[in-house]
Motif scaffolding. Structure first.
Motif, mmCIF file in Angstrom:
data_model
loop_
_atom_site.group_PDB
_atom_site.id
_atom_site.type_symbol
_atom_site.label_atom_id
_atom_site.label_comp_id
_atom_site.label_asym_id
_atom_site.label_seq_id
_atom_site.Cartn_x
_atom_site.Cartn_y
_atom_site.Cartn_z
ATOM 1 N N GLN A 1 -7.628 2.315 5.398
ATOM 2 C CA GLN A 1 -6.765 1.136 5.448
ATOM 3 C C GLN A 1 -7.556 -0.154 5.226
ATOM 4 N N ASP A 2 -8.763 -0.051 4.672
ATOM 5 C CA ASP A 2 -9.607 -1.209 4.404
ATOM 6 C C ASP A 2 -10.150 -1.098 2.993
ATOM 7 N N PRO B 1 -2.843 -5.206 -2.564
ATOM 8 C CA PRO B 1 -2.954 -4.075 -1.630
ATOM 9 C C PRO B 1 -4.311 -3.392 -1.702
ATOM 10 N N VAL B 2 -4.665 -2.744 -0.614
ATOM 11 C CA VAL B 2 -5.971 -2.098 -0.504
ATOM 12 C C VAL B 2 -6.139 -1.024 -1.578
ATOM 13 N N LEU B 3 -5.071 -0.294 -1.892
ATOM 14 C CA LEU B 3 -5.187 0.777 -2.879
ATOM 15 C C LEU B 3 -5.633 0.239 -4.231
ATOM 16 N N LEU B 4 -5.095 -0.916 -4.645
ATOM 17 C CA LEU B 4 -5.501 -1.488 -5.920
ATOM 18 C C LEU B 4 -6.975 -1.868 -5.897
ATOM 19 N N PRO C 1 -13.126 -0.990 0.160
ATOM 20 C CA PRO C 1 -14.339 -0.173 0.217
ATOM 21 C C PRO C 1 -15.501 -0.853 0.931
ATOM 22 N N GLY C 2 -15.709 -2.145 0.664
ATOM 23 C CA GLY C 2 -16.812 -2.841 1.315
ATOM 24 C C GLY C 2 -16.650 -2.909 2.814
ATOM 25 N N GLU C 3 -15.432 -3.152 3.295
ATOM 26 C CA GLU C 3 -15.186 -3.212 4.734
ATOM 27 C C GLU C 3 -15.252 -1.826 5.361
ATOM 28 N N ALA C 4 -14.766 -0.818 4.628
ATOM 29 C CA ALA C 4 -14.789 0.541 5.166
ATOM 30 C C ALA C 4 -16.212 1.066 5.311
ATOM 31 N N ALA C 5 -17.154 0.556 4.486
ATOM 32 C CA ALA C 5 -18.533 1.032 4.532
ATOM 33 C C ALA C 5 -19.383 0.288 5.547
ATOM 34 N N GLN C 6 -18.824 -0.697 6.225
ATOM 35 C CA GLN C 6 -19.607 -1.425 7.222
ATOM 36 C C GLN C 6 -20.018 -0.482 8.350
ATOM 37 N N ASP D 1 0.829 -1.213 0.000
ATOM 38 C CA ASP D 1 0.000 0.000 0.000
ATOM 39 C C ASP D 1 0.856 1.253 0.000
ATOM 40 N N MET D 2 1.933 1.236 0.774
ATOM 41 C CA MET D 2 2.811 2.395 0.824
ATOM 42 C C MET D 2 3.457 2.636 -0.537
#
Length: 755
Positions: free
Chosen positions: A492-493, A397-400, A495-500, A320-321
């Motif tokens: 750091q997650d 990575p999460v960014l991808l 999109p689906g996990e970040a929207a929980q 990610d970095m």
């Protein structure tokens, strides 16, 4: 093209050559037979763009080719030399980030997904027997099971990719671009800056390509070394292992920083040299830069392979970095490039310039986005292949994942834009139906025929809306890319996990976008590879790709050394040498005719002639994109000032175009040899209904078969008649007598031939 199936090669090789009809092969030996009529020749260059199946593999280098185009799209300017240099520097740095992105994607696949995650997870390694010797749960917990050694072994894949790119760049330079133009001094009129295409060193970029090749190769090896070495160094600092290993880790990090600074310095220090043929190569530091970076990589592998029994692979490597840093740098470079382009455009504004001077930044944005899509696509496909539905691998990575999630909304924007363009095209077709009936007055009306002609004209006019499509796509891509980067860094997650925990609609939309985007990005990559594979076997598909290379590889490699080779660095010297030797040996004049991309080559070759030779040349162009595409997208080299100077420096210039042609168009120049440069648009089709000359329905020709129109022969004869009274006859063998021969070169369509 020559009007005879019997042709013979008179000069050149299997890659590019000049041909004549068999009956004209010995024209110089029979000057009396050609008194008062031309000797037609055709220059064939199709093998430079779509000659064999290997050209299809160049599709994988598409982001490099696109960012190289951005270098040549800078606006026309007066003065501002420092800003011009800054513009070129920013594009070169953007090209460097694409190389790092490609190698980082290969490291993600080979090191993170395969050697770190899958081989380090017993359940995943058991499903892939070829990874058994790398797994800690394998037979006897073998020597390769330690994470550092697994990474050291897996890094051979991205290192081999870097070496392959270096080899292809070196080989294609030797095969295509090593032809030296005619040696001459820069004329005073070429110093006015109207166009750089007439400078002696424009078509010979050996020094810059070699310099960039060394820097990009070193950047690739340093990226691989960083992916392997920093992981081991991070473990040594956390675990409190031997002090010597921790010291080596710090030394490795410092060396990588120094190597990165040197690479960036090499890329920044020097641009193109065009006012002379620069045949000198850079000195020791640049030439040994790839070797030094490869040696550093070898030392890194030894360091990573040191025994660390307590080291176990967990989670992901810090991708990610890496990818986040690359995306951030690319975004900043694009913004800085847009500011530089704006400053340049304001010094000499031209409303015909595409996107008001922002074409270069927009294309650079698309190049970076294309590189990101390819990187994310291969990473997602490999992750799905390794893990399937078992969820034993965390994935890329999460960014991808965030970048994949913005693809569906981006496609919705493009769909809306295409819908609007379709509506505008339909309106244009309705308006053109009345114009078509006026163009064919006195003919029995046929609604279907009129509608078909009007539709062809309306579809051809879509080319003029390409800047709008590119501009909106680039702007939305940059906006969504910034959103994806911000989302990945803040959550750091995925999109689906970040929207929980959000509303059901928001969470469902995020999960849908994530799943659909991952599927689309993987499907797109598979489609991309499939297209390349088909083109490798199918000559017709390869010719289609050849049209793409006609425009993309016309320009020298000024921003990226791993882009497909520039065929014009072979074709332009070929044409220049042929024209100069003809006029010098025979004392004659010639008509240089060119269709489509061939007309661009004709103009580039004419600019390379001395003014005294250029005055002995007449131009006949048809289906030409010189102003419609090149003048708008590459204004610094084909803008109004450049085309106007060419028009005044050749003997005469006539241009043919059709309203049904989606590529060719007028050059919009006033005439000074009895008429305008542009002839009024040719009728297409030649006949509306059935006539005595056309008893069967005449086809709508569009971009092809301009020679079938009587206007072509009429304009060609007019140019020949203009030249003929002053044509000195060629010298007979063995004496000084002169005999009359006029040379007419027929230049073919894109991907076929030219002269």
């Amino acid at each position: 093209m020559l009007g005879d199936p019997r042709t013979v090669r008179i000069t050149g090789d299997a890659t590019a050559a000049v041909y004549r009809r068999v009956d004209d092969a010995d024209a110089e030996a029979r000057p009396d037979d050609y008194r008062g009529r031309p000797v037609p020749e055709a220059y064939v260059w199709c093998n430079l763009t779509s000659g064999n199946g290997a050209r299809a593999l160049w599709l994988l280098l598409l982001p490099f080719m696109v960012v190289n185009l951005a270098h040549w799209m800078r606006p026309t300017t007066r003065g501002r030399r420092r800003t011009v240099r800054l513009y070129g520097l920013l594009v070169r740095l953007a090209g460097l980030t694409l190389t790092v992105l490609l190698v980082a994607a290969a490291c993600e696949v080979a090191l993170d997904l395969t050697a770190w995650q899958c081989a380090g997870t017993p359940a995943c390694a058991q499903r892939h027997s070829w990874l058994g010797f790398l797994s800690p749960a394998g037979s006897g917990n073998g020597w390769w099971s330690q994470p550092g050694r697994r990474l050291a072994l897996a890094c051979l894949v991205p290192a081999a990719l870097t070496g392959l790119l270096w080899y292809l760049s070196h080989r294609t330079w030797s095969a295509y671009e090593s032809q030296q133009p005619m040696s001459r001094r820069a004329e005073p009129e070429e110093e006015t800056g109207r166009t750089g295409l007439g400078r002696p060193g424009f078509w010979y970029g050996r020094r810059l390509v070699a310099r960039l090749r060394a820097a990009h190769t070193a950047a690739g090896f340093l990226t691989v070394a960083a992916a392997v070495g920093t992981s081991a160094a991070r473990y040594d600092r956390r675990s409190g292992g031997p002090a010597v290993l921790e010291s080596l880790g710090w030394l490795l990090d410092a060396t990588l920083v120094v190597g990165t600074v040197v690479v960036v310095w090499v890329v920044c220090r020097r641009g193109r040299t065009e006012r002379r043929m620069d045949q000198e190569l850079d000195k020791t530091l640049v030439r040994w830069l790839p070797t030094g970076s490869l040696a550093l990589l070898a030392l890194t592998l030894l360091y990573a392979g040191w025994s660390r029994p307590r080291w176990h692979s967990e989670g992901r490597l810090p991708g990610d970095m890496t990818f986040g840093g690359i995306a951030l740098v690319q975004g900043l470079l694009v913004v800085a490039l847009a500011l530089a382009a704006r400053i340049l455009y304001r010094t000499h504004p031209d409303t015909r310039t595409a996107l008001r001077g922002q074409a270069g930044p927009a294309v650079a944005t698309l190049a970076c986005a294309l590189g990101g899509v390819m990187s994310g696509g291969v990473a997602q496909r490999v992750a799905d292949w390794l893990d399937g539905t078992h969820e034993t691998v965390l994935g890329p990575p999460v960014l991808l994942t965030w970048q994949a999630s913005v693809i569906p909304p981006l496609l919705l924007v493009l769909a809306a834009l295409c819908t609007w363009l379709a509506w505008r095209t339909w309106q244009r077709r309705r308006a053109d139906m009345g114009t078509v009936e006026l163009d064919y007055q006195g003919e029995p009306k046929d609604a279907a025929r009129t509608r078909r002609i009007a539709s062809t004209r309306a579809m051809a006019a879509l080319t003029d809306r390409a800047p709008l499509l590119v501009g909106i796509t680039a702007s939305v891509t940059l906006l969504f890319g910034a959103g994806a980067l911000a989302g990945a860094l803040t959550t750091q997650d995925a999109p689906g996990e970040a929207a929980q925990g959000s509303y059901d609609v928001v969470q469902g939309g995020a999960e849908t976008a994530q799943a659909l985007g991952s599927w689309l990005i993987g499907f797109g990559f598979i489609l991309f590879v499939t297209w390349g594979r088909r083109a490798y076997k199918d000559p017709s598909a390869r010719r289609t790709i050849g049209i793409l290379w006609d425009v993309g590889t016309f320009w020298p490699r000024a921003a990226h050394p791993f882009a497909p080779p520039c065929y014009a660095e072979r074709a332009v010297p070929d044409l220049t040498w042929r024209m100069v030797t003809w006029t010098r040996t025979n004392g004659g004049r010639l008509v240089l005719s060119g269709h489509s991309q061939g007309s661009v080559l004709a103009a580039a070759a004419a600019w390379q002639l001395k003014p005294s030779v250029r005055k002995r040349v007449a131009l006949l162009t048809y289906g030409s994109p010189l102003e419609r595409l090149y003048g708008r997208w590459f204004p610094a080299h084909f803008g109004p000032a450049a085309l106007s100077s060419l028009h005044h420096e050749v003997d005469c210039w006539r241009n043919l175009h059709r309203l049904t042609d989606p590529i060719g168009g007028p050059v919009r120049l006033p005439g000074d040899c009895g008429h305008e440069v542009d002839r009024e648009p040719l009728r297409d089709p030649l006949a509306y209904g059935r006539t005595a000359e056309h008893p069967l329905p005449a086809p709508i020709l569009g971009h092809s078969d301009y020679q079938a129109d009587p206007a072509f022969a009429e304009e060609r004869e007019r140019l020949l008649a203009r030249l003929r009274p002053d044509v000195p006859a060629p010298r007979a063998q063995g004496d000084g007598q002169e005999r009359g021969v006029t040379d007419n070169r027929t230049q073919g369509s894109s991907g076929r031939s030219s002269s």
